[in-house]
Enzyme design. Structure first.
Site, short mmCIF file in Angstrom:
data_model
loop_
_atom_site.label_atom_id
_atom_site.label_comp_id
_atom_site.label_asym_id
_atom_site.label_seq_id
_atom_site.Cartn_x
_atom_site.Cartn_y
_atom_site.Cartn_z
CG ASP A 52 -1.87 1.28 1.28
OD1 ASP A 52 -2.70 1.53 0.56
OD2 ASP A 52 -1.57 1.80 2.32
CD GLU A 100 -3.40 -2.12 -1.27
OE1 GLU A 100 -3.73 -1.16 -1.45
OE2 GLU A 100 -3.22 -2.67 -0.12
#
Length: 240
Positions: free
Chosen positions: A59, A131
């Site tokens: 992220d 991610e």
């Protein structure tokens, strides 16, 4: 070298990972990173590690990559609009689109129950896996590898801007419903699973005259947003 997986003895699994490497155009030095990135927390086998820690890192890596390129692409845009664009570009929905392009769903390692409930097509799971794969690439090959492999999936989205439907799908859907003279969409939690520290909410979206839509998220707000995005995409409401 960062070692995440104790071992992997499955020829079938190695074949799956090799196929992902081919789609990425990158061969991992530590293939356990990729395996972990594609392993859902529902898997309780002590020989494997799931993607949660990698997702946390991915992220941040994705955010940095996108922020850098927003700054370069829009030199005259102020911080407020940059933040809004960044939010949409790193959203779970956008990550899920890239995961679908990379065909990550079919090679996800999921518990049987999660598979039966449609986990391989779940936007939240696909977004998390995307991610995690970004983090795996970062740890194995560095930021240059991430930019080379992952940035091409985001550049068209960065250049084109972010659809309002992605930035604020609940408002977009509510305003559309009002224009159709329909009552506001209704959101109802119809299920909750997982431990207290990491719950998964199942949300039902109801709009008069349309089929009920079910979505999941790690909070009520995330599940509501996923449901709104699902409805928007199902009915093509994000088209110009």
């Amino acid at each position: 070298m960062v070692r995440i997986l104790k071992k992997d003895t499955s020829d079938h699994r190695r074949g799956q990972l090799s196929a992902v490497e081919t789609r990425l155009g990158y061969e991992f030095k530590d293939k356990s990173l990729l395996d972990a990135a594609l392993t859902h927390p529902s898997v309780t086998d002590t020989k494997v590690v799931n993607y949660e820690r990698l997702e946390f890192l991915g992220d941040r890596v994705l955010g940095l990559m996108v922020a850098e390129n927003l700054i370069r692409s829009f030199p005259d845009v102020d911080e407020g609009e940059l933040s809004q664009r960044l939010h949409g570009l790193v959203s779970r929905e956008t990550c899920a689109e890239v995961a679908q392009a990379l065909e990550l769903g079919p090679v996800m390692r999921l518990a049987a129950g999660e598979t039966r409930s449609g986990g391989r097509k779940n936007l939240s799971i696909l977004g998390d896996a995307c991610e995690a794969v970004i983090a795996a690439l970062y740890l194995d090959g560095g930021k240059e590898t991430v930019d080379r492999i992952i940035l091409p999936y985001w550049l068209p989205r960065i250049k084109a801007g972010v659809r309002r439907a992605v930035l604020n799908p609940k408002s977009h859907l509510q305003e559309w419903a009002a224009r159709q003279k329909l009552p506001a969409p209704e959101y109802e939690v119809v299920g909750r699973e997982g431990p207290d520290h990491a719950p998964i909410f199942t949300m039902q979206l109801t709009l008069k005259g349309y089929e009920v839509l079910i979505a999941k998220g790690r909070s009520r707000q995330e599940a509501e947003k996923a449901a709104a995005v699902g409805f928007i995409e199902r009915h093509g409401l994000d088209k110009p």
